[in-house]
Design an enzyme around this catalytic site. Structure first.
Site, PDB file in Angstrom:
ATOM      1  N   ALA A 254      41.099  42.853  53.626  1.00 50.54           N
ATOM      2  CA  ALA A 254      41.722  41.702  53.127  1.00 50.54           C
ATOM      3  C   ALA A 254      42.055  41.919  52.292  1.00 50.54           C
ATOM      4  O   ALA A 254      42.347  42.655  51.408  1.00 50.54           O
ATOM      5  CB  ALA A 254      40.082  41.319  52.760  1.00 50.54           C
ATOM      6  N   ASP A 255      43.372  40.779  51.994  1.00 48.46           N
ATOM      7  CA  ASP A 255      44.102  40.424  50.729  1.00 48.46           C
ATOM      8  C   ASP A 255      43.437  39.283  50.100  1.00 48.46           C
ATOM      9  O   ASP A 255      43.634  39.655  48.456  1.00 48.46           O
ATOM     10  CB  ASP A 255      45.622  39.863  51.354  1.00 48.46           C
ATOM     11  CG  ASP A 255      46.682  40.662  52.020  1.00 48.46           C
ATOM     12  OD1 ASP A 255      47.004  41.342  51.479  1.00 48.46           O
ATOM     13  OD2 ASP A 255      46.418  41.750  52.814  1.00 48.46           O
ATOM     14  N   ARG A 256      42.392  39.151  50.320  1.00 53.64           N
ATOM     15  CA  ARG A 256      41.651  37.699  49.779  1.00 53.64           C
ATOM     16  C   ARG A 256      40.664  37.763  49.671  1.00 53.64           C
ATOM     17  O   ARG A 256      40.602  37.162  51.038  1.00 53.64           O
ATOM     18  CB  ARG A 256      42.614  36.592  49.112  1.00 53.64           C
ATOM     19  CG  ARG A 256      42.022  35.485  47.806  1.00 53.64           C
ATOM     20  CD  ARG A 256      42.587  34.740  47.119  1.00 53.64           C
ATOM     21  NE  ARG A 256      43.994  35.391  46.754  1.00 53.64           N
ATOM     22  CZ  ARG A 256      44.198  34.474  45.400  1.00 53.64           C
ATOM     23  NH1 ARG A 256      43.560  34.552  44.263  1.00 53.64           N
ATOM     24  NH2 ARG A 256      45.596  35.168  44.733  1.00 53.64           N
ATOM     25  N   ALA A 264      41.252  35.799  53.821  1.00 54.56           N
ATOM     26  CA  ALA A 264      42.641  36.005  54.330  1.00 54.56           C
ATOM     27  C   ALA A 264      43.249  37.695  54.093  1.00 54.56           C
ATOM     28  O   ALA A 264      42.868  38.349  52.985  1.00 54.56           O
ATOM     29  CB  ALA A 264      43.432  35.408  53.168  1.00 54.56           C
TER      30      ALA A 264
END
EC number: 5.3.1.23
Length: 384
Positions: A254-256, A264
């Protein structure tokens, strides 16, 4: 032995240039925050944890160089303003990755508090920054190993109920040693399964348009001799539909992660989550707590980076038979000239499609109300 994508010692920073992988393994020096910014923006380093680490360490190298050259101000306020300005600059290199913004905020707070300390000097502030930057590298590796252990245990416990001692797992993009300080997040879970002799096979997606799966994850899997198969993104549905495939879980990074669990991650993740739900396959997000952004209520508030059309319309690599010669890299056009291109780097997977989030403190499943609750993860008084 896991790859070491980030080398930091004696205030010197080197990273593997991931644009040249898997054909050429070359370490490039990062000597300043500007070098760090360009390495992140140009995707010479990628992966949310690695981006944050390289950003913070790039500034550490610059501060050390300024101090060694005798150009460091004795005023902690002046040095503090310089550091904060550089931190804000570094955040602009990759706005979607929350780890970078989170690290910058934490270091800005540390700088601000230090400058208010009686007797604070420019030298003492730089010393404090360097110490915290080095600890960040150490803690990330430790956190990743915990993520791997928790995730592997969760998957195997559920596989055991179906009589499976070994599992097949699908992953997307690159979340291994190349994306972190080492070991990896989602790939760390898979690495832990492999180390425990519980991995039958890992499938990795090509991950168009930037091909992180084919270039980077496959590179790591081959390097560590894991039983692995590469597929194109569009083959995932057919793979899950095959009874003999028996994929136990899809594990992604995950990036966020928003406060409600919306996640995201690399473009194509959402599609895999939809497929997992239809085929009854567990869909797991593996990420450190720093990726969970409790200040972002849902995925609707996450800014999605859009990248150049050329990443979709062209592809870069060496001519066949000349692998290993960096000078022979060629760019090949794939698409019709003049076609419009939409190229979002990420998509947002709704929390409703995610079965669990694996962190260094444990695995978080939805509560009885059907929603994720992450607050307990950040209660330092609670046990892991």
């Amino acid at each position: 032995m896991s790859l070491q994508a980030i080398k930091y010692a004696d205030n010197q920073l080197q990273i593997i240039d991931q644009l040249q992988l898997p054909f050429v393994t070359e370490y490039i020096p990062i000597r300043s925050a500007q070098d760090g910014w360009h390495a992140i923006k140009e995707m010479r380093v990628r992966g949310a944890p690695a981006i944050a680490i390289v950003a913070i360490l790039s500034l550490a190298v610059e501060l050390s160089e300024i101090q060694t050259a005798g150009k460091l101000s004795s005023s902690s306020e002046e040095v503090g303003l310089f550091i904060i300005e550089k931190l804000h600059y570094l955040v602009t290199s990759r706005p979607t990755a929350v780890n970078l913004a989170d690290a910058a905020r934490k270091f800005e707070t540390m700088v601000t508090e230090h400058t208010k300390t009686q007797g604070s000097t420019g030298q003492s502030l730089v010393a404090a920054y360097l110490q915290e930057a080095e600890l960040m590298l150490v803690h990330d590796l430790s956190d990743n190993k915990n993520i791997g252990a928790y995730g592997a245990k969760w998957i195997l416990e559920r596989a055991a109920t179906e009589g499976q001692a070994k599992v097949n797992v699908l992953t997307h993009c690159n979340t291994g040693s190349l994306a972190t300080a080492g070991y990896g997040t989602a790939l760390g879970v898979i690495r832990s399964l492999h180390e425990g002799n519980a991995l039958n096979r890992v499938y990795c997606t090509e991950t168009r348009p930037y091909n992180q799966g084919a270039r980077l994850t496959a590179y790591e899997l081959v390097h560590e001799k894991m039983p692995a198969t590469l597929i194109t993104d569009s083959m995932a549905a057919s793979l899950l539909a095959k009874p003999e495939s028996k994929v136990s879980a899809i594990v992604v990074g995950a990036d966020r992660v928003a406060a409600n669990g919306d996640t995201a991650n690399k473009i194509g993740t959402y599609a895999l989550a939809v497929l997992a739900k239809y085929h009854g396959v567990k869909f797991l997000v593996a990420a450190p707590r720093t990726t969970i952004d409790r200040g972002t209520p849902s995925g609707n508030e996450i800014v999605i980076e859009e990248r150049a059309p050329s990443e979709v319309t062209t592809i870069k690599g060496p001519l066949q038979g000349r692998v290993g010669d960096a000078l022979q890299m060629e760019t090949i056009q794939l698409a019709a000239t003049g076609i419009d291109v939409w190229n979002p780097a990420f998509d947002v997977t709704p929390a409703a499609l995610i079965d669990a989030v694996i962190t260094e403190k444990g695995v978080v499943e939805k509560g009885s109300d059907g929603h994720f609750h992450f607050d307990a993860l950040f209660d330092e008084s609670s046990s892991s």
